[in-house]
Design an enzyme around this catalytic site. Structure first.
Site, short mmCIF file in Angstrom:
data_model
loop_
_atom_site.label_atom_id
_atom_site.label_comp_id
_atom_site.label_asym_id
_atom_site.label_seq_id
_atom_site.Cartn_x
_atom_site.Cartn_y
_atom_site.Cartn_z
N GLU A 50 0.89 -1.15 0.00
CA GLU A 50 0.00 0.00 0.00
C GLU A 50 0.93 1.21 0.00
O GLU A 50 1.64 1.45 0.98
CB GLU A 50 -0.80 -0.08 1.29
CG GLU A 50 -1.98 0.79 1.41
CD GLU A 50 -2.57 0.65 2.82
OE1 GLU A 50 -2.86 1.70 3.40
OE2 GLU A 50 -2.71 -0.45 3.33
N ASP A 61 -4.66 10.09 9.93
CA ASP A 61 -3.38 9.55 10.37
C ASP A 61 -2.93 10.10 11.72
O ASP A 61 -3.09 11.28 12.01
CB ASP A 61 -2.30 9.84 9.32
CG ASP A 61 -2.48 8.94 8.11
OD1 ASP A 61 -2.52 7.71 8.30
OD2 ASP A 61 -2.60 9.46 6.99
#
Ligand SMILES: Cc1ncc(COP(=O)(O)O)c(C=O)c1O
Lengths: 264, 410
Positions: A50, A61
């Site tokens: 990924e 995040d």
């Protein structure tokens, strides 16, 4: 045509194990540096990669990936570099999808980005801030360029949205194990198995579980109920120590996904 | 004394509402993580019910009247207007609301919704600190736990408001990521929300973000424009030629604009922060200089580079220092119903001082951008011109910035 991503996860399943999907941002610490790290991950046992697009406002995040994204941007990462990274890693035998916030893709042009990603050998996109009900142009572009659409579901996803999201997805379905941002955690979310079970009622696509996995032990635990184990922040942390550290972690995780803990 | 114009009408649907998915033309929508969609759906459902529920509307109007002090005054500013080509200028005095700005209108509405949803914890972002103070105030009033995210740069330039929030019982968390200003405070608040959405309402402070925030925040601020329209008709006997407001995320502007949006002859003019000048690259003029993109949940105009990375905004004013803007403004710009221009730091600070010295009213530096804009509009309109300016807040919080700008510190 079955997607390469689906086929890769199914092949792992046929071996009685989960697939391992490792994340790193493109351009971290530098563009060539990220290529070396990702190649190392492939060699050491990541079935799929990924490749993240560093973005200025990564709201899903936690601190580890935020810092890496900032470092990549400060080191001069440009959006087009993601195609270079995908191309080189794919040429070295990696199977890669791109994980990206939506604005960079929108700004580049959704069709154009999809075309260039497919041309570089990329297999699909994971879109953490794009839900299928807002994704008309991506649905069209992914069809046109043969890319997988990997949408996310979360513990908070309703049954109605489970149905909608699984129907729009291809490749695999990404189940967020916890309510929260990325970051390695000591315990995998208790919700994770439940989300997977709920999603299975709606789809025969393989299901990957991410958010929080950092050890072989946790990988084995997740492999007990998911088809793919997704590891992000832990790889990013080890990347600071170089290729050897990343390979070591990949090997530990690859060993973990091969001994799924069956709890029920 | 003008008639109390807040009424049940104000929350009703109208043709300016976005479509069912929150689109204003091509803008708006919901570009957010799936983890938050259930909460956005819940908020939409609860709000859609509440806006038509007389009990909710009465409670909201009661708080606006008895707690916030509405209706706010419309004050003519003749000595200030002498510097505006002789046009008449009226100020909509949101600075006189409890907590000192327009922000309280939206906060009271959303705090009531928080209670309806059975949530006990509220998070908010703040730039200038006015939204944080208003949120901390409403949480104290209603017994809710309150956490405010504020860019570290802003905690320094708005230290007074940090102290106010803490006194009111809120936890203030300085944000040290990115540009350490409003944009990053919103990022941190979203991260908190994803992790705590079951118990927590994100009380967004401007008319931006994913659906239903832009519509809902606008509707809670519509009272500004509704009052102003009735007041100017009473005081000047006619509608204004132009309505001026500053635009950060766009909440005070959208609130006052909506009172006049169906009056085709009234120009709606938004003033964005021009910072050190557009050419310097250091500004926050999102609508004037930006391009379409997604930030914080909506498609709108955005300051972004060639790769779609957000460009950090700059303004002397912490409340306008934001690279995004609410999606309805993007649509009003494209349709031509509203105009957007920019005002530099220096122009805003000159207007800040001028209003203080001509009218004895110290405006917020944010609002000073609208005042500077009104000076220009007045010159353009000439002596027959009539302008309503949204004085969105008071300037007490800006004394440190003003003192160093003007060199008042001995
Ligand atoms: C007094 C005042 N005016 C205006 C603004 C800008 O926000 P908006 O554009 O949402 O009205 C702020 C934000 O902090 C403010 O405090």
């Amino acid at each position: 045509m079955t997607s390469t991503v689906t086929a890769t996860i199914e092949a792992a399943k046929a071996e009685g194990r989960a697939a391992l999907l490792g994340y790193l941002p493109a351009g971290y610490p530098t563009v060539p540096g990220s290529i070396d790290l990702l190649k190392g991950m492939v060699d050491a046992g990541c079935d799929l990669l990924e490749i993240g697009v560093p973005y200025s406002d990564p709201v899903m995040d936690g601190p580890t990936i935020q810092k890496a994204a900032n470092a990549a941007l400060s080191a001069g990462f440009r959006l087009r570099d993601v195609f270079t990274v995908v191309e080189q890693v794919s040429a070295a035998g990696g199977k890669a999808v791109v994980m990206t916030y939506w604005n960079p893709v929108f700004h580049y042009g959704v069709d154009r980005f999809s075309r260039d990603l497919a041309a570089a050998g990329g297999l699909g996109m994971i879109t953490p801030d794009l839900v299928p009900d807002q994704a008309e142009d991506w649905l069209a572009a992914s069809e046109a360029h043969g890319l997988d659409r990997i949408f996310l579901v979360a513990p908070s996803t309703t049954e109605e949205r489970m149905a909608l999201t699984t129907a729009a997805s291809s490749g695999f379905l990404y189940a967020a194990a916890v309510m929260g941002v990325t970051g390695a955690r000591d315990a995998v979310g208790a919700d994770a198995a439940g989300v997977v079970a709920r999603a299975r009622a709606h789809t025969s696509l393989p299901i990957g579980v991410g958010l929080g996995v950092r050890s072989g032990e946790q990988a084995a635990e997740v492999a007990g109920f998911a088809d793919a184990v997704i590891v992000g922040s832990a790889f990013v942390s080890s990347a600071a120590a170089g290729v050897a550290a990343v390979r070591e972690l990949a090997a530990e995780l690859a060993e973990g996904v091969r001994r799924p803990l069956v709890t029920s | 004394m003008t008639e109390q114009v807040t009424s049940a009408d104000e929350q009703e649907h109208d043709r300016h509402d976005p479509d069912g998915r929150g689109h204003f033309g091509p803008y708006g929508g919901r570009f957010l993580p799936e983890a938050l969609i259930a909460a956005m759906d819940e908020l939409t459902t609860v709000y859609e019910k509440a806006r038509l529920d007389p009990d909710f509307v009465d409670e909201f109007n009661r708080l606006l009247r008895d707690y916030a002090g509405r209706p706010s005054l419309l004050t003519e500013a003749p000595r200030f207007a002498e510097h505006a080509g002789g046009a008449r200028i009226f100020l909509k005095r949101e600075d006189l609301n409890h907590t000192g700005s327009h922000k309280i209108n939206n906060v009271l509405g959303q705090a009531l919704l928080t209670k309806r949803m059975g949530k006990k914890r509220v998070i908010a972002e703040t730039g200038a600190g006015q939204h944080g103070v208003a949120t901390a105030t409403a949480c104290a009033l209603m017994g809710l736990e309150c956490v405010v995210y504020m860019g570290e740069v802003d905690t320094q330039r708005q230290a007074l408001n940090v102290a106010r929030m803490r006194l009111l019982g809120a936890e203030v968390i300085p944000v040290t990521t990115g540009s350490r200003t409003l944009k990053d405070a919103i990022n941190e608040a979203l991260r908190d929300w994803v992790a705590n959405v079951d118990t927590t309402h994100y009380l967004l402070g401007t008319a931006a973000g994913g659906h239903p925030f832009p519509m809902m925040v606008r509707n809670f601020h519509k009272v500004i424009g509704q009052e102003a329209r009735a007041q100017i008709l009473e005081k000047a006997g006619r509608l204004p030629d132009a309505v001026a407001a500053c635009v950060g995320g766009g909440s005070n502007a959208i609130g006052i604009f909506h009172g006049f949006i169906d009056d085709a002859d009234v120009r709606l003019v938004g003033f964005e922060p021009g910072g050190h000048g557009i050419d310097s690259g250091e500004h926050g003029a999102t609508l004037s200089e930006g391009t379409p993109g997604m930030l914080h949940g909506a498609k709108s105009y955005l300051l972004q580079d060639e790769d779609g990375q957000t460009i950090e905004a700059y303004s002397i004013s912490a409340g306008l220092d934001y690279p995004g803007v609410g999606p309805e403004h993007a649509w009003l710009k494209d349709t031509g119903r509203a105009e957007y221009r920019s005002v530099t730091d220096d122009e805003a600070m000159a207007a800040f001082q001028l209003l203080s010295r001509t009218e004895g009213i110290i405006p917020a530096i944010e609002s000073a951008h609208a005042l500077a804009g009104a000076l220009k509009l007045g010159q353009e309109l000439g002596p027959d011109g009539l302008i309503v300016v949204c004085l969105s807040g008071r300037g007490d919080k800006d004394m440190d910035t003003a003192a160093s700008y003007f060199g008042f510190t001995s």
